[in-house]
Design a protein around this motif. Structure first.
Motif, PDB file in Angstrom:
ATOM      1  N   MET A  54       0.854  -1.178   0.000  1.00  0.00           N
ATOM      2  CA  MET A  54       0.000   0.000   0.000  1.00  0.00           C
ATOM      3  C   MET A  54       0.897   1.236   0.000  1.00  0.00           C
ATOM      4  N   SER A  55       0.613   2.180  -0.880  1.00  0.00           N
ATOM      5  CA  SER A  55       1.431   3.387  -0.959  1.00  0.00           C
ATOM      6  C   SER A  55       1.229   4.265   0.267  1.00  0.00           C
ATOM      7  N   THR A  56       2.169   5.187   0.473  1.00  0.00           N
ATOM      8  CA  THR A  56       2.080   6.097   1.618  1.00  0.00           C
ATOM      9  C   THR A  56       0.809   6.935   1.532  1.00  0.00           C
ATOM     10  N   LEU A  57       0.457   7.400   0.331  1.00  0.00           N
ATOM     11  CA  LEU A  57      -0.758   8.203   0.166  1.00  0.00           C
ATOM     12  C   LEU A  57      -1.996   7.387   0.509  1.00  0.00           C
ATOM     13  N   SER A  58      -2.068   6.150   0.061  1.00  0.00           N
ATOM     14  CA  SER A  58      -3.218   5.301   0.386  1.00  0.00           C
ATOM     15  C   SER A  58      -3.303   5.050   1.882  1.00  0.00           C
ATOM     16  N   LYS A  59      -2.164   4.825   2.505  1.00  0.00           N
ATOM     17  CA  LYS A  59      -2.129   4.591   3.947  1.00  0.00           C
ATOM     18  C   LYS A  59      -2.600   5.842   4.685  1.00  0.00           C
ATOM     19  N   ARG A  60      -2.137   7.005   4.232  1.00  0.00           N
ATOM     20  CA  ARG A  60      -2.528   8.268   4.864  1.00  0.00           C
ATOM     21  C   ARG A  60      -4.041   8.480   4.761  1.00  0.00           C
ATOM     22  N   LEU A  61      -4.605   8.220   3.594  1.00  0.00           N
ATOM     23  CA  LEU A  61      -6.046   8.380   3.410  1.00  0.00           C
ATOM     24  C   LEU A  61      -6.826   7.393   4.272  1.00  0.00           C
ATOM     25  N   SER A  62      -6.293   6.187   4.433  1.00  0.00           N
ATOM     26  CA  SER A  62      -6.990   5.208   5.266  1.00  0.00           C
ATOM     27  C   SER A  62      -6.943   5.587   6.740  1.00  0.00           C
ATOM     28  N   LEU A  63      -5.971   6.400   7.143  1.00  0.00           N
ATOM     29  CA  LEU A  63      -5.882   6.872   8.526  1.00  0.00           C
ATOM     30  C   LEU A  63      -6.761   8.088   8.770  1.00  0.00           C
ATOM     31  N   GLN A  64      -6.954   8.903   7.774  1.00  0.00           N
ATOM     32  CA  GLN A  64      -7.607  10.190   7.976  1.00  0.00           C
ATOM     33  C   GLN A  64      -9.071  10.095   8.378  1.00  0.00           C
ATOM     34  N   TRP A  65      -9.763   9.036   8.063  1.00  0.00           N
ATOM     35  CA  TRP A  65     -11.165   8.956   8.449  1.00  0.00           C
ATOM     36  C   TRP A  65     -11.296   8.973   9.968  1.00  0.00           C
ATOM     37  N   ALA A 110      -5.126  19.487  12.951  1.00  0.00           N
ATOM     38  CA  ALA A 110      -3.679  19.427  12.752  1.00  0.00           C
ATOM     39  C   ALA A 110      -3.275  18.087  12.135  1.00  0.00           C
ATOM     40  N   ALA A 111      -3.871  17.010  12.623  1.00  0.00           N
ATOM     41  CA  ALA A 111      -3.553  15.681  12.090  1.00  0.00           C
ATOM     42  C   ALA A 111      -4.028  15.539  10.648  1.00  0.00           C
ATOM     43  N   LEU A 112      -5.145  16.153  10.327  1.00  0.00           N
ATOM     44  CA  LEU A 112      -5.656  16.082   8.955  1.00  0.00           C
ATOM     45  C   LEU A 112      -4.793  16.882   7.985  1.00  0.00           C
ATOM     46  N   SER A 113      -4.227  17.986   8.453  1.00  0.00           N
ATOM     47  CA  SER A 113      -3.437  18.822   7.548  1.00  0.00           C
ATOM     48  C   SER A 113      -2.004  18.318   7.386  1.00  0.00           C
ATOM     49  N   ALA A 114      -1.378  17.868   8.458  1.00  0.00           N
ATOM     50  CA  ALA A 114      -0.010  17.346   8.390  1.00  0.00           C
ATOM     51  C   ALA A 114       0.156  16.369   9.539  1.00  0.00           C
ATOM     52  N   PHE A 115      -0.021  15.117   9.249  1.00  0.00           N
ATOM     53  CA  PHE A 115      -0.065  14.088  10.294  1.00  0.00           C
ATOM     54  C   PHE A 115       1.256  13.975  11.039  1.00  0.00           C
ATOM     55  N   HIS A 116       1.147  14.011  12.353  1.00  0.00           N
ATOM     56  CA  HIS A 116       2.258  13.718  13.264  1.00  0.00           C
ATOM     57  C   HIS A 116       1.683  12.864  14.390  1.00  0.00           C
ATOM     58  N   ALA A 148      -0.537   3.627  12.042  1.00  0.00           N
ATOM     59  CA  ALA A 148       0.472   4.464  11.389  1.00  0.00           C
ATOM     60  C   ALA A 148       1.886   4.058  11.724  1.00  0.00           C
ATOM     61  N   SER A 149       2.083   3.391  12.835  1.00  0.00           N
ATOM     62  CA  SER A 149       3.443   3.044  13.248  1.00  0.00           C
ATOM     63  C   SER A 149       4.125   2.067  12.298  1.00  0.00           C
ATOM     64  N   ASP A 150       3.353   1.395  11.472  1.00  0.00           N
ATOM     65  CA  ASP A 150       3.927   0.464  10.501  1.00  0.00           C
ATOM     66  C   ASP A 150       4.270   1.118   9.176  1.00  0.00           C
ATOM     67  N   THR A 151       4.027   2.432   9.064  1.00  0.00           N
ATOM     68  CA  THR A 151       4.188   3.115   7.798  1.00  0.00           C
ATOM     69  C   THR A 151       5.373   4.063   7.828  1.00  0.00           C
ATOM     70  N   PRO A 152       6.518   3.657   7.286  1.00  0.00           N
ATOM     71  CA  PRO A 152       7.673   4.554   7.270  1.00  0.00           C
ATOM     72  C   PRO A 152       7.394   5.774   6.398  1.00  0.00           C
ATOM     73  N   GLY A 153       7.849   6.934   6.846  1.00  0.00           N
ATOM     74  CA  GLY A 153       7.683   8.152   6.075  1.00  0.00           C
ATOM     75  C   GLY A 153       6.344   8.812   6.218  1.00  0.00           C
ATOM     76  N   LEU A 154       5.419   8.208   6.960  1.00  0.00           N
ATOM     77  CA  LEU A 154       4.099   8.801   7.129  1.00  0.00           C
ATOM     78  C   LEU A 154       4.098   9.834   8.231  1.00  0.00           C
ATOM     79  N   MET A 155       4.912   9.610   9.242  1.00  0.00           N
ATOM     80  CA  MET A 155       4.902  10.499  10.405  1.00  0.00           C
ATOM     81  C   MET A 155       6.275  11.095  10.633  1.00  0.00           C
ATOM     82  N   THR A 156       6.236  12.187  11.389  1.00  0.00           N
ATOM     83  CA  THR A 156       7.488  12.779  11.863  1.00  0.00           C
ATOM     84  C   THR A 156       7.427  12.947  13.342  1.00  0.00           C
TER      85      THR A 156
END
Length: 121
Positions: free
Chosen positions: A1-12, A56-62, A113-121
Motif C-alpha cells: 500500500m502506498s504512503t498516500l493510500s495509507k494516509r487516506l486510510s488513517l484520515q477517516w 492538525a492531524a488532517l493537515s499534516a499528520f504527526h 500508522a506506526s507500521d508506515t515509514p515516512g508517514l509520520m514525523t
C-alpha cells in the motif's frame, strides 16, 4: 500500500475525532446542560482542543496529535468525577462516550500508522 493510500486510510479516524470535538462544543446546548458550569466549560474547552488536534492531524499528520487526543479523551472520561458533575447523567455519559471514542480512534491511528515509514514525523 502506498504512503498516500495509507494516509487516506488513517484520515477517516481523524475526521471522526474532528466531528466529536465539534459535538462536544455544541453538546451543552443540544443536551440541555448549558446551565451547569463545570460540564459546559469542560465540553467547550476539550471539544476545541480535540477539534484542533484533529485538524492538525488532517493537515499534516504527526504522531503527537494522536497522543494529545488520547490525553484529551482520557480527561473527558475522568472529568465528571474530577470536576464533580458525575451526578448529571447526560453530561457524564456524553463525556465518557466521546472520551472513549476519541481514545480508541487515536490509539488505533497510532498503532496503524506506526507500521508506515515516512508517514509520520
Amino acid at each position: 500500500m502506498s504512503t498516500l493510500s495509507k494516509r487516506l486510510s488513517l484520515q477517516w479516524k481523524d475526521a471522526i475525532c474532528l466531528a466529536l470535538g465539534l459535538w462536544m462544543i455544541v453538546s451543552p446546548w443540544t443536551l440541555s446542560y448549558i446551565d451547569a458550569m463545570n460540564p459546559s466549560w469542560n465540553a467547550w474547552i476539550m471539544g476545541a482542543l480535540i477539534a484542533a488536534a484533529a485538524l492538525a492531524a488532517l493537515s499534516a499528520f504527526h504522531k503527537s496529535e494522536e497522543w494529545f487526543s488520547v490525553i484529551f479523551g482520557l480527561w473527558l472520561i475522568i472529568a465528571p468525577w474530577a470536576l464533580e458533575f458525575s451526578g448529571m447523567p447526560v453530561a457524564t455519559w456524553n463525556h465518557i462516550v466521546v472520551g472513549v471514542l476519541v481514545v480508541l480512534l487515536s490509539l488505533w491511528t497510532v498503532v496503524t500508522a506506526s507500521d508506515t515509514p515516512g508517514l509520520m514525523t
